[in-house]
Motif scaffolding. Structure first.
Motif, PDB file in Angstrom:
ATOM      1  N   ASN A  77       0.839  -1.207   0.000  1.00 50.28           N
ATOM      2  CA  ASN A  77       0.000   0.000   0.000  1.00 50.28           C
ATOM      3  C   ASN A  77       0.867   1.247   0.000  1.00 50.28           C
ATOM      4  OD1 ASN A  77      -2.253  -1.561   0.098  1.00 50.28           O
ATOM      5  ND2 ASN A  77      -2.942  -0.898   2.121  1.00 50.28           N
ATOM      6  N   THR A  78       1.856   1.208   0.862  1.00 44.93           N
ATOM      7  CA  THR A  78       2.721   2.376   1.008  1.00 44.93           C
ATOM      8  C   THR A  78       3.460   2.678  -0.284  1.00 44.93           C
ATOM      9  OG1 THR A  78       3.023   1.796   3.335  1.00 44.93           O
ATOM     10  CG2 THR A  78       4.604   3.340   2.365  1.00 44.93           C
ATOM     11  N   ALA A  79       4.056   1.651  -0.852  1.00 46.75           N
ATOM     12  CA  ALA A  79       4.807   1.863  -2.096  1.00 46.75           C
ATOM     13  C   ALA A  79       3.884   2.340  -3.210  1.00 46.75           C
ATOM     14  CB  ALA A  79       5.513   0.566  -2.504  1.00 46.75           C
ATOM     15  N   ASP A  80       2.708   1.784  -3.261  1.00 45.22           N
ATOM     16  CA  ASP A  80       1.761   2.165  -4.314  1.00 45.22           C
ATOM     17  C   ASP A  80       1.372   3.635  -4.214  1.00 45.22           C
ATOM     18  OD1 ASP A  80       1.850  -0.375  -5.221  1.00 45.22           O
ATOM     19  OD2 ASP A  80      -0.171  -0.946  -4.609  1.00 45.22           O
ATOM     20  N   VAL A  81       0.929   4.051  -3.043  1.00 45.45           N
ATOM     21  CA  VAL A  81       0.474   5.437  -2.936  1.00 45.45           C
ATOM     22  C   VAL A  81       1.650   6.398  -3.067  1.00 45.45           C
ATOM     23  CG1 VAL A  81      -1.560   4.891  -1.573  1.00 45.45           C
ATOM     24  CG2 VAL A  81       0.557   5.484  -0.408  1.00 45.45           C
ATOM     25  N   ALA A  82       2.811   5.975  -2.615  1.00 42.39           N
ATOM     26  CA  ALA A  82       3.978   6.862  -2.737  1.00 42.39           C
ATOM     27  C   ALA A  82       4.343   7.050  -4.205  1.00 42.39           C
ATOM     28  CB  ALA A  82       5.157   6.286  -1.951  1.00 42.39           C
ATOM     29  N   ALA A  83       4.357   5.957  -4.945  1.00 40.66           N
ATOM     30  CA  ALA A  83       4.709   6.062  -6.364  1.00 40.66           C
ATOM     31  C   ALA A  83       3.650   6.844  -7.132  1.00 40.66           C
ATOM     32  CB  ALA A  83       4.878   4.667  -6.965  1.00 40.66           C
ATOM     33  N   MET A  84       2.401   6.557  -6.848  1.00 39.65           N
ATOM     34  CA  MET A  84       1.330   7.240  -7.561  1.00 39.65           C
ATOM     35  C   MET A  84       1.309   8.728  -7.211  1.00 39.65           C
ATOM     36  SD  MET A  84      -0.129   5.036  -9.488  1.00 39.65           S
ATOM     37  CE  MET A  84      -1.816   5.412  -9.855  1.00 39.65           C
ATOM     38  N   SER A  85       1.473   9.012  -5.947  1.00 37.73           N
ATOM     39  CA  SER A  85       1.480  10.418  -5.549  1.00 37.73           C
ATOM     40  C   SER A  85       2.685  11.137  -6.140  1.00 37.73           C
ATOM     41  CB  SER A  85       1.494  10.537  -4.026  1.00 37.73           C
ATOM     42  OG  SER A  85       0.321   9.984  -3.480  1.00 37.73           O
ATOM     43  N   GLY A  86       3.794  10.433  -6.220  1.00 37.27           N
ATOM     44  CA  GLY A  86       4.972  11.023  -6.847  1.00 37.27           C
ATOM     45  C   GLY A  86       4.706  11.357  -8.303  1.00 37.27           C
ATOM     46  N   ALA A  87       4.005  10.454  -8.979  1.00 38.69           N
ATOM     47  CA  ALA A  87       3.687  10.710 -10.389  1.00 38.69           C
ATOM     48  C   ALA A  87       2.754  11.904 -10.529  1.00 38.69           C
ATOM     49  CB  ALA A  87       3.052   9.468 -11.011  1.00 38.69           C
ATOM     50  N   VAL A  88       1.800  11.988  -9.626  1.00 35.62           N
ATOM     51  CA  VAL A  88       0.889  13.139  -9.655  1.00 35.62           C
ATOM     52  C   VAL A  88       1.684  14.425  -9.437  1.00 35.62           C
ATOM     53  CG1 VAL A  88      -1.023  14.274  -8.478  1.00 35.62           C
ATOM     54  CG2 VAL A  88      -1.100  11.815  -8.890  1.00 35.62           C
ATOM     55  N   GLN A  89       2.570  14.365  -8.480  1.00 40.14           N
ATOM     56  CA  GLN A  89       3.377  15.548  -8.198  1.00 40.14           C
ATOM     57  C   GLN A  89       4.251  15.904  -9.405  1.00 40.14           C
ATOM     58  OE1 GLN A  89       3.265  17.554  -5.514  1.00 40.14           O
ATOM     59  NE2 GLN A  89       4.785  18.893  -6.461  1.00 40.14           N
ATOM     60  N   ALA A  90       4.740  14.891 -10.073  1.00 36.74           N
ATOM     61  CA  ALA A  90       5.605  15.149 -11.228  1.00 36.74           C
ATOM     62  C   ALA A  90       4.861  15.935 -12.297  1.00 36.74           C
ATOM     63  CB  ALA A  90       6.113  13.830 -11.810  1.00 36.74           C
ATOM     64  N   VAL A  91       3.605  15.639 -12.444  1.00 38.90           N
ATOM     65  CA  VAL A  91       2.818  16.339 -13.452  1.00 38.90           C
ATOM     66  C   VAL A  91       2.363  17.697 -12.948  1.00 38.90           C
ATOM     67  CG1 VAL A  91       0.684  16.328 -14.751  1.00 38.90           C
ATOM     68  CG2 VAL A  91       2.039  14.247 -14.559  1.00 38.90           C
TER      69      VAL A  91
END
Lengths: 160, 584
Positions: free
Chosen positions: B51-65
């Motif tokens: 869960n942690t890795a998933d939301v961290a990666a997804m949130s990172g991608a959102v932040q990247a955009v």
């Protein structure tokens, strides 16, 4: 006297009584912990599923509409419930946080937090005094990838 | 007898055996229970880690955009989400010690020299070269077991990894239109046809006037799958390298117009703009002092000079077009943007290029941000910032435009627009903004001549056209960069265009084709041709090309999400087209 000393009648019962207590403790404990971990995994899985549903503002089953689910948040929460195996007793809460400054409303990129929680459900009740107050929960925070539907923030929903 | 019998009994006595068996069994049971329980804890922790890795990666991608691709911010976001989800702080030491043999090309270790504030510096947060993938591997986490430590085995250690990728939605994130960087009024743009025998694109563009019927069977459609590999799933993906300017190459045929390529339309383009003779040459890099990043200047009309790029096959990716039309959350972005509209007499000056006075206001402030202004009754911060940065004369002259426009015309537009497209209403978007922007163009943006060389199109100066905006700002790219597929192309700027003619491929846009009629008399086998001002009725009330143009604008330039509510609209990939997908 001698006869009494050598008499083994009842010994098995006594020995069983001695053995049974730890044996059943272990047995029930294993069952109880296994069940507990199952539930913990279940709500963690539910949280993971739910946060995705909310983050992408998932299109929900139209059948939800009007079935005592007044808000999109409740529908999302119920959809989360249905992605768990043991959703009975689970409470789903959804909250959002506007990260923009100055605040301009909830939008893509804002934080969304979803929590799944439930009181530990027991099978054997052997450890009830210890486990009675245990609450399982999982909190996941992600970021919105779609503009949220209205009324998501502040959703508290008991799975049904 | 009894005495002598005792030793024998002792030799075969079973007393105490049960205790031994019990002890052995207890040990075995305890061990197995310990394993079962600790494994359970391990699996639970593993789920938590994932869960942690998933939301961290997804949130990172959102932040990247959304954050404009600032790597420090992305890494900080990943770290924050890891800590939040784990409900503890992963220390610098843990991150530093974390190993990820499967990391992507750029770890934060590699990025650290150029980004000294990046935190944490670790192998376990990594990106691909295109910066549209984020991989997060969680530093090892201990599952708190019940028995492992007691038995000397220690706790079970778990970890998890996730990769999030930013993708364009709808299978095609192509830009709605492109034009060459140096396109200007009257330019020729060639359609690469692949063979003289096939080449009649000029006719294609001109429709089938007398003796000039469209060569519908031979002219190449850049959106056509047979020619450029566009499949039904990626319909509308523009292949810019299908086009070429200059008309000397074999197989290229001149088109007597600058053209832009729509997702499922060919649009006659009327480049406006101004005399650029005294300006910096197109493509030249200018550092004007207020922006540490370089920007490209030169084509003055409505020039976005931020160094964006687009991917010719898949369109905009990741953070590439953040300055243009995505709603920025960071006022700094606006400071660095330079598309400007010519300033009319009714407004104070803002910025001067070659004796022409321009507005300071970035175009996109008239989209969502303008709505924010409307709602909050406060100045648009980025406009203020832009003005402060650029305006040598002082003053904050542009912040009232929104309200000005709203009180004069926009209410009228809005009413009509929402009557037509009630489903377009979205929480954070308002048709006001589109109309305000158009309105401003109508009032203040001077257009030279029409396509046929006649003076200004009088329609441009009537209020009525504001009901049906025909303007678009299309990305300009350097032709030389369009050498083939699979490349990133620098967006040199944005070209203001007047939508003059719409071609709807009959093979592609079935919805539009079926919904719209009666058609122009020049309907061909392959294209429905509609010129500005000609009646045209779609089932949903689109009775003018300009209305279609407005849909193109809104769908193509504002937000893809607006279009999914109305299946009658041309389905174009807009600029809010990002999707985030966990790929591992």
């Amino acid at each position: 006297m001698v006869r009494r000393q050598g008499d083994e009648r009842g010994a098995a019962l006594v020995e069983f009584a001695l053995i049974a207590m730890p044996l059943f403790l272990i047995l029930f404990g294993t069952i109880e912990f296994g069940w507990a971990f199952f539930q913990l995994n279940d709500i963690r899985h539910g949280a993971r599923e739910g946060i995705r549903l909310v983050a992408v503002d998932s299109d929900l089953d139209p059948a939800y509409a009007g079935v005592d689910m007044d808000t999109n948040g409740e529908r999302l929460a119920q959809a989360t419930c249905e992605r768990m195996d043991q959703e009975e007793g689970v409470v789903v809460t959804i909250s959002l946080r506007d990260l923009d400054s100055p605040a301009n409303g909830l939008d893509i990129g804002d934080d969304v937090t979803l929590r799944t929680s439930k009181g530990l459900d027991q099978l054997t009740m052997v450890f009830d005094p210890v486990l009675r107050s245990v609450e399982l929960d999982e909190v996941v925070t992600s970021r919105l990838e779609q503009s949220p539907s209205a009324n998501i923030h502040g959703t508290t929903w008991a799975c049904r | 007898m009894q005495v002598t019998g005792r030793p024998v009994r002792r030799a075969t006595g079973e007393r105490g055996v049960a205790a031994i068996v019990f002890a052995l069994m207890l040990t075995a049971l305890l061990t197995m229970s310990a394993i079962a329980i600790d494994l359970g804890a391990g699996y639970a922790e593993r789920r938590h880690d994932q869960n942690t890795a998933d939301v961290a990666a997804m949130s990172g991608a959102v932040q990247a955009v959304l954050g404009g691709g600032v790597v420090d911010d992305v890494v900080a976001e990943v770290r924050a989400k890891v800590d939040t989800t784990l409900d503890k702080t992963v220390t610098d030491a843990e991150w530093t010690a974390c190993k990820d043999p499967a990391h992507l090309e750029l770890t934060t270790i590699a990025l650290a020299p150029a980004n000294p504030t990046i935190d944490p510096v670790t192998e376990c947060i990594s990106f691909n070269l295109g910066f549209d993938r984020v991989r997060v591997k969680l530093p090892p986490q201990e599952a708190i077991g019940a028995f492992g430590p007691a038995l000397g085995f220690g706790n079970i250690t778990t970890s998890a990894a996730a990769v999030a990728q930013v993708e364009a939605s709808n299978g095609a994130g192509a830009p709605p239109f492109i034009a060459f960087e140096n396109a200007k009024k009257g330019d020729f743009v060639c359609l690469r046809t692949g063979g003289a025998e096939n080449a009649e694109p000029e006719n294609l563009m001109q429709g089938n006037g007398p003796g000039n019927a469209p060569s519908v069977s031979t002219a190449l459609d850049p959106c056509h799958s047979a020619n450029y590999g566009v499949s039904s799933s990626t319909f509308g993906t523009v292949k810019p390298y299908a086009y070429k300017s200059g008309c000397t190459s074999p197989g290229n045929t001149e088109i007597r117009r600058a053209i832009a390529i729509g997702m499922d339309h060919l649009l006659g383009v009327f480049p406006g703009g101004f005399d650029t003779a005294a300006d910096t040459a197109p493509g030249a890099v200018v550092n004007d002092g207020y922006d540490s990043r370089q920007r490209v200047d030169g084509w003055d009309g409505c020039k976005a000079a931020y160094p964006n790029t687009l991917q010719v096959d898949t369109g905009f990716t990741a953070n590439l077009l953040r300055c243009a039309l995505l709603s920025p959350s960071n006022s700094d972005i606006c400071v660095n943007d330079v598309p400007r509209l010519k300033q009319g007499a009714g407004h104070p000056s803002g910025y001067t290029i070659t004796n022409e006075t321009f507005d300071n206001t970035p175009l996109w402030t008239f989209f969502r941000r303008a709505k924010a202004l409307h709602d909050e009754g406060a100045p648009v911060s980025c406009v203020v910032a832009a003005t402060a940065a650029q305006d040598t004369g002082g003053g904050v002259e542009d912040v009232d435009f929104f309200n000005l426009a709203k009180t004069t015309r926009a209410g009228h537009y809005k009413t009509q627009f929402l009557d037509l497209y009630p489903n377009w209403r979205k929480p954070n978007w308002d048709p006001y903004d589109l109309f305000d922007w158009t309105d401003r163009c109508l009032d203040e943006w001077q257009v030279g001549t029409n396509l046929d060389g006649t003076p200004k199109d009088p329609e441009l100066f009537t209020e009525a056209i504001g009901d049906y905006p025909r303007f678009a700002f299309i990305p300009q790219v350097a032709e030389a960069s369009l050498s083939g597929p699979g490349q990133l192309v620098h967006i040199e700027g944005f070209l203001p265009v007047y939508l003059n003619r719409v071609y709807i491929p009959t093979s592609g846009s079935a919805t539009a084709r079926d919904m719209c009629g009666p058609y122009d008399t020049r309907v061909s086998e392959r294209y429905l041709v509609h010129d500005a001002g000609q009646p045209w009725s779609c089932g949903v009330g689109n009775d003018d090309i300009a209305r279609l143009a407005s849909m193109v604008l809104a769908c193509g330039m504002v937000s893809d999400s607006l279009c999914d509510k109305d299946s009658n609209l041309p389905q174009t990939a807009g600029l809010d087209v990002y999707e985030f997908r966990l790929i591992e």
